[in-house]
Design a protein around this motif. Structure first.
Motif, short mmCIF file in Angstrom:
data_model
loop_
_atom_site.label_atom_id
_atom_site.label_comp_id
_atom_site.label_asym_id
_atom_site.label_seq_id
_atom_site.Cartn_x
_atom_site.Cartn_y
_atom_site.Cartn_z
N PHE A 178 -105.28 19.76 2.78
CA PHE A 178 -105.90 20.23 4.03
C PHE A 178 -104.86 20.92 4.91
O PHE A 178 -105.09 22.02 5.42
N THR A 193 -115.19 22.05 4.55
CA THR A 193 -114.09 22.00 5.52
C THR A 193 -113.93 23.34 6.24
O THR A 193 -113.83 23.39 7.47
N SER A 210 -108.52 15.24 6.47
CA SER A 210 -107.68 16.04 7.38
C SER A 210 -106.21 15.60 7.37
O SER A 210 -105.35 16.33 7.87
#
Length: 254
Positions: free
Chosen positions: A189, A11, A184
């Motif tokens: 996140f 990520t 996401s």
């Protein structure tokens, strides 16, 4: 946290990759990134004898060893594809310059080219084990499928074989484990991305390259934990991850 470290790193890299694509020094940054990715998959034990045999076959057909090596790398060691590539117009002599087009290495990143997603960039950088490709294709697996399996399984022939045997649904689960970031929409996140230390770090080319190296070589994490920038950022992310994953609820006495 260690279990999901790969997803966290993926990520961070993916976001940093996008932020740095239009950086003033992007050409240099992504050349280094390409070197890291290519080097991590190309090991000394990548069966040089196999390379030698394939190159010799192409040399006997009239191609130079240098051109044969380049064509094999471009086609991920598919001998037939390398033969077609070498026979194409791209490889004809440039009489005016007295050289061939492939003498200059072509990097993936181009300042004036289109944006390339990180997964595709990583895929193009991957250097598969040529002997493993031969073994898997002789077992009946498709050449491109064998390359994908080796990339996902870090060039491990046995794991790649197991990957190719299972059904598509299981393959998707395995590939998601290695080549997918955090959701996401998840609180983890969101919390990580809202952290100011992380935000600054993702705009730093040096940290991007270190994260890339760490993702490809997880065993080096102990080295980077002592880095003043990367180590502190990873510590912050670890705290955020644990706080979001294992929230502490305060019970009221009433």
């Amino acid at each position: 946290f260690r279990t999901d470290l790969g997803r966290v790193l993926f990520t961070l890299i993916e976001i940093s990759y996008k932020l740095l694509w239009y950086h003033s020094d992007a050409e240099h940054i992504f050349k280094e990134a390409e070197e890291i990715l290519s080097k991590s998959s190309r090991t000394e034990s990548n069966h040089q004898e196999m390379h030698k045999n394939q190159i010799e076959k192409l040399v006997h057909m009239g191609f130079t060893a240098q051109h044969a090596q380049d064509a094999l790398e471009r086609t991920k060691y598919d001998l037939n594809a390398a033969m077609k590539l070498l026979s194409g117009q791209e490889y004809t002599d440039d009489h005016e310059k007295g050289t061939r087009n492939l003498n200059k290495r072509k990097y993936i990143y181009s300042r004036y080219g289109p944006f390339i997603p990180f997964q595709e960039f990583r895929k193009q950088c991957f250097q598969p084990n040529p002997l493993a490709i031969q073994v898997l294709t002789e077992m009946g697996f498709n050449h491109d499928d064998a390359i994908d399996a080796l990339r996902i399984c870090y060039n491990n022939e046995n794991l790649a074989c197991e990957y190719l045997i299972v059904d598509k649904e299981q393959q998707n689960i395995i590939s998601a484990t290695y080549e997918q970031g955090l959701d996401s929409n998840s609180s983890i996140f969101q919390a990580i991305m809202e952290n100011s230390i992380v935000q600054r770090a993702l705009n730093n080319p040096r940290i991007f390259l270190i994260l890339l190296h760490l993702y490809e070589n997880p065993s080096t994490i102990t080295i980077y934990l002592n880095d003043p920038d990367v180590g502190y950022m990873l510590l912050q992310i670890s705290r955020i991850y644990n706080a979001e994953r294992y929230p502490v609820y305060v019970l009221s006495s009433n």
